[in-house]
Design a protein around this motif. Sequence first.
Motif, PDB file in Angstrom:
ATOM      1  N   ALA A 151      26.494  47.897  63.939  1.00 40.66           N
ATOM      2  CA  ALA A 151      27.219  49.168  64.092  1.00 40.66           C
ATOM      3  C   ALA A 151      27.577  49.758  62.730  1.00 40.66           C
ATOM      4  N   ALA A 152      27.950  48.905  61.783  1.00 46.52           N
ATOM      5  CA  ALA A 152      28.299  49.386  60.447  1.00 46.52           C
ATOM      6  C   ALA A 152      27.094  50.025  59.751  1.00 46.52           C
ATOM      7  N   LYS A 153      25.900  49.634  60.158  1.00 48.11           N
ATOM      8  CA  LYS A 153      24.677  50.198  59.592  1.00 48.11           C
ATOM      9  C   LYS A 153      24.107  51.313  60.463  1.00 48.11           C
ATOM     10  N   GLY A 154      24.842  51.688  61.530  1.00 48.12           N
ATOM     11  CA  GLY A 154      24.393  52.748  62.421  1.00 48.12           C
ATOM     12  C   GLY A 154      23.278  52.305  63.360  1.00 48.12           C
ATOM     13  N   LEU A 155      23.210  51.009  63.650  1.00 48.01           N
ATOM     14  CA  LEU A 155      22.152  50.447  64.492  1.00 48.01           C
ATOM     15  C   LEU A 155      22.731  49.877  65.770  1.00 48.01           C
ATOM     16  N   GLN A 156      21.850  49.606  66.725  1.00 48.62           N
ATOM     17  CA  GLN A 156      22.256  49.008  67.989  1.00 48.62           C
ATOM     18  C   GLN A 156      21.518  47.682  68.156  1.00 48.62           C
ATOM     19  N   GLU A 208      14.135  49.819  60.049  1.00 49.43           N
ATOM     20  CA  GLU A 208      13.021  49.190  59.336  1.00 49.43           C
ATOM     21  C   GLU A 208      13.395  48.772  57.918  1.00 49.43           C
ATOM     22  N   HIS A 209      14.539  49.252  57.416  1.00 47.97           N
ATOM     23  CA  HIS A 209      14.991  48.896  56.081  1.00 47.97           C
ATOM     24  C   HIS A 209      15.977  47.737  56.080  1.00 47.97           C
ATOM     25  N   VAL A 210      16.269  47.192  57.259  1.00 43.90           N
ATOM     26  CA  VAL A 210      17.199  46.067  57.391  1.00 43.90           C
ATOM     27  C   VAL A 210      16.385  44.845  57.760  1.00 43.90           C
ATOM     28  N   SER A 211      16.673  43.737  57.118  1.00 48.13           N
ATOM     29  CA  SER A 211      15.927  42.519  57.411  1.00 48.13           C
ATOM     30  C   SER A 211      16.833  41.307  57.288  1.00 48.13           C
ATOM     31  N   ALA A 212      16.768  40.448  58.292  1.00 54.82           N
ATOM     32  CA  ALA A 212      17.498  39.192  58.231  1.00 54.82           C
ATOM     33  C   ALA A 212      16.667  38.233  57.394  1.00 54.82           C
ATOM     34  N   GLU A 213      17.114  38.004  56.174  1.00 55.42           N
ATOM     35  CA  GLU A 213      16.404  37.125  55.248  1.00 55.42           C
ATOM     36  C   GLU A 213      17.409  36.194  54.615  1.00 55.42           C
TER      37      GLU A 213
END
Length: 97
Positions: free
Chosen positions: A40-45, A87-92
């Motif tokens: 949510a903080a990144k504007g994602l669901q 697409e710019h967020v990645s769990a790494e």
Amino acid sequence: MTRKSTLFGWAFGDPDRENDAAYVLDLKDAALRNAAEVAAAKGLQVLPATAVFTLVSEAETLIDGGETGHGKLVVRCTVDVAGPGAEHVSAEGPMNG
């Protein structure tokens, strides 16, 4: 159109209670809530039914829990997320990039 990606949520608890199923379930719920807050903080669901949980032990993994996770039972929740910029967020590694 938006793409999907992944991110992590975390919860930390008492390692002596690792075999307490109800306690671990509460930690999993907390890790999922944490993932949803990060999304949510990144504007994602968070996409429904995508949560995958891992119990992390410092002795059995290369994951470094840092100061927060040292000596704790660590639950990591990996979820799929969607929305503008996903697409710019990645769990790494241990963090969400």
